[in-house]
Scaffold this active site. Structure first.
Site, PDB file in Angstrom:
ATOM      1  N   GLU A 177      -1.178   0.225  -1.860  1.00  0.00           N
ATOM      2  CA  GLU A 177      -2.154  -0.688  -2.028  1.00  0.00           C
ATOM      3  C   GLU A 177      -3.661  -0.278  -2.774  1.00  0.00           C
ATOM      4  O   GLU A 177      -4.027   0.597  -2.045  1.00  0.00           O
ATOM      5  CB  GLU A 177      -2.462  -1.596  -0.641  1.00  0.00           C
ATOM      6  CG  GLU A 177      -3.386  -2.759  -0.804  1.00  0.00           C
ATOM      7  CD  GLU A 177      -3.835  -3.428   0.470  1.00  0.00           C
ATOM      8  OE1 GLU A 177      -4.308  -2.609   1.341  1.00  0.00           O
ATOM      9  OE2 GLU A 177      -3.225  -4.380   0.741  1.00  0.00           O
ATOM     10  N   TYR A 210      -6.599  -7.118  -7.217  1.00  0.00           N
ATOM     11  CA  TYR A 210      -5.954  -6.763  -6.125  1.00  0.00           C
ATOM     12  C   TYR A 210      -4.561  -6.302  -6.698  1.00  0.00           C
ATOM     13  O   TYR A 210      -4.104  -7.156  -7.316  1.00  0.00           O
ATOM     14  CB  TYR A 210      -5.614  -7.703  -4.872  1.00  0.00           C
ATOM     15  CG  TYR A 210      -4.694  -7.382  -3.754  1.00  0.00           C
ATOM     16  CD1 TYR A 210      -5.366  -6.786  -2.733  1.00  0.00           C
ATOM     17  CD2 TYR A 210      -3.417  -7.558  -4.110  1.00  0.00           C
ATOM     18  CE1 TYR A 210      -4.203  -6.436  -1.707  1.00  0.00           C
ATOM     19  CE2 TYR A 210      -2.419  -7.015  -3.114  1.00  0.00           C
ATOM     20  CZ  TYR A 210      -2.874  -6.648  -1.795  1.00  0.00           C
ATOM     21  OH  TYR A 210      -1.918  -5.839  -0.999  1.00  0.00           O
TER      22      TYR A 210
END
Ligand code: GDP
Ligand code: MN
Length: 399
Positions: free
Chosen positions: A200, A109
Site C-alpha cells: 500500500e 491512494y
C-alpha cells in the site's frame, strides 16, 4: 508478517518505485549527522511503528530548519505513540525515518492486494490519497477504483491505462501517466516476487515539479511463503508482535490473543472457531484462539498450557479435542503431564470426542487432577463459563 515503512521503501527503491531520500535512525546524534548529509529544504521525521494513522497522532513532523531535526527525533524516540490503529496501549517508537520533504501537489491512494472475491491480485486506487481508504469507500465508493490482474498473464498495459484514466491522470497531470503505469508494473513485480499479500502506498504523491513519489509504504508478506525469502525474514521486528504470539510461533502453535477470559486449546482451526462461538453463546468471551494442530503431542499441549497461563486475563481453561488423526488417550496423557508440570490451579474443562475418547476420559478422571470431563460441546462450554463466572483472573498462579 508486516514490515516497517523504511523497509518497505528500501524494497520500493530496489524495484524502481521512486521514494524520498531517507534513512532510519535510532538516536538524536545520528539524526543530526544524517540531516547534515541530506541537505534538504524540508525535513520529515516519521515514527517507525507497524501502524498507520501516525500523521494525525503526531508521529510525523516536518521542519525546514535543519537544527530542529535532532530535537524532533528526540521527541519521538522512546515515545509511546497511540494512533487509531495501535489500540489504546500504543506502540513504542524505537526508530525514526528522516527524509527529504516532498512538495505535494496531489495525494493519491494506491495499493495491490489479493482480492478474495475474484481470487486475483487487484489494484485499488483513488484520487482521495492521504485518507483511510475504508473511509473513502464508505463515504464515496465511486472514488475507489479496482483493477484485477489475471495472474496467468501478469500485469498488462491495459490494466495500467484503466487505472491512469480512471483516476483522471491525463487531465490532472499528463506527464505522470507513463511513469505511473511503469510504477504499477514494478509494484506488481515486487508483489509477486516477494509473495506479498498487501502493498500500500498512501499517499502516492504528484509533486509540484511533476514527479511521482511514494511518500508512505506498507507491505504485508505472506507468512506461508517466508521460507523462500531469507532476506525478508531478517526484516521481522519482534518488538511489534505480541510476546505470547511469538512464543506460540516458536512451538508451531497457531495462537491469536484475544480480550476475553476463557483460555481455549483446540485441535483444528475450524473447531477452534466453533469453540469460540460456543463460549460466546454460553455468555463469556474467549481469551484466545489456539489451534494445537491435528498432530498435537504432549509437548505441544504443555507449551499451549504455559502460553494460556501467562495471559493474566485467563480465569479458566477449555480444552476441546476431536480425536481424528490424534488419539484422545494421547491428548489425555499430554494434559495430565502438562498439568502436573506447570501446576494448574484454574478450573479446567476437557471435552474429548472421537478416537479413544472414553479411554482418554477415564485417564483424566483417575489422574487426581481437578479437571472436569465432558463429551458434549454445548454442555462443556456452559460448564466452563459457569465455573469462571465471578472469579478473579490469574488467581493462585505462579506468575
Ligand atoms: P500515516 O499517517 O501513518 O499514514 O503516515 P504518512 O506517511 O501517510 O504521513 C501522513 C501525512 O503526512 C501524509 O498524508 C502527508 O500529508 C504528510 N507528509 C508526509 N510526508 C510528507 C512530506 O514529505 N511533505 C509534506 N508536505 N507532507 C508530508
Ligand atoms: Mn499513510
Amino acid at each position: 508478517m508486516n514490515i516497517h515503512e523504511f523497509q518497505a521503501k528500501q524494497l520500493f527503491a530496489r524495484f524502481g518505485i521512486p521514494v524520498p531520500r531517507g534513512k532510519a535512525i535510532t538516536s538524536p546524534k545520528a539524526a543530526e549527522k544524517w540531516a547534515a548529509a541530506l541537505q534538504a529544504d524540508v525535513y520529515v521525521i516519521k515514527a517507525q511503528i507497524h501502524a498507520g494513522g501516525r500523521g494525525k497522532a503526531g508521529g510525523v513532523k516536518l521542519t525546514n530548519n535543519r537544527d530542529e531535526v535532532p530535537e524532533l527525533a528526540k521527541e519521538l524516540l522512546g515515545k509511546t505513540l497511540v494512533t487509531h490503529q495501535t489500540g489504546p496501549k500504543g506502540r513504542k517508537v524505537r526508530r525514526v525515518l528522516i527524509e527529504e520533504g516532498a512538495d505535494i501537489a496531489k495525494e493519491l491512494y494506491l495499493s495491490l492486494l489479493v482480492d478474495r472475491d475474484s481470487g486475483r491480485p487487484t489494484f485499488i486506487a483513488s484520487t482521495e490519497g492521504g485518507m483511510e481508504i475504508e473511509e473513502v469507500a464508505a463515504r464515496s465508493p465511486e472514488n475507489v477504483l479496482k483493477e484485477p490482474v489475471d495472474p496467468a498473464v501478469g500485469f498488462q498495459g491495459y490494466n495500467g491505462r484503466n487505472l491512469a484514466f480512471g483516476l483522471g491522470l491525463p487531465s490532472l497531470e499528463s506527464t505522470v501517466v507513463t511513469p505511473f503505469i511503469q510504477m504499477l508494473g514494478n509494484l506488481y513485480q515486487l508483489f509477486m516476487e516477494k509473495n506479498a499479500s498487501l502493498v500500500e502506498i498512501n499517499p502516492l504523491v504528484i509533486t509540484k515539479d511533476k514527479r511521482l513519489v511514494a511518500l508512505d509504504g506498507k507491505i504485508s508478506l505472506d507468512d506461508n511463503a517466508l521460507f523462500k525469502h531469507p532476506d525478508l525474514q531478517k526484516l521481522r521486528d519482534l518488538h511489534e508482535e505480541d510476546p505470547l504470539e511469538i512464543e506460540a510461533s516458536e512451538h508451531h502453535l497457531n495462537y491469536v490473543k484475544l480480550d476475553g477470559d476463557i483460555g481455549c486449546m483446540v485441535n483444528g482451526a475450524g473447531l477452534a472457531m466453533a469453540t469460540m462461538d460456543v463460549i460466546k453463546l454460553a455468555g463469556s468471551e474467549p481469551a484466545n484462539f489456539l489451534d494445537v494442530g491435528g498432530s498435537a503431542t504432549k509437548d505441544t499441549v504443555a507449551a499451549g498450557f504455559r502460553i494460556l497461563l501467562k495471559d493474566k486475563n485467563v480465569k479458566g481453561i477449555f480444552i476441546n479435542i476431536f480425536g481424528g488423526i490424534v488419539r484422545c488417550e494421547r491428548i489425555a496423557h499430554g494434559v495430565i503431564d502438562a498439568a502436573k508440570e506447570v501446576g494448574i490451579t484454574l478450573p479446567v474443562v476437557v471435552r474429548l470426542q472421537g478416537t479413544n475418547a472414553e479411554e482418554g476420559r477415564q485417564l483424566l478422571l483417575q489422574s487426581g487432577l481437578t479437571v472436569d470431563v465432558a463429551t458434549d460441546l454445548w454442555e462443556a462450554a456452559q460448564k466452563i463459563v459457569a465455573m469462571t463466572r465471578g472469579k478473579s483472573s490469574g488467581s493462585g498462579l505462579g506468575h
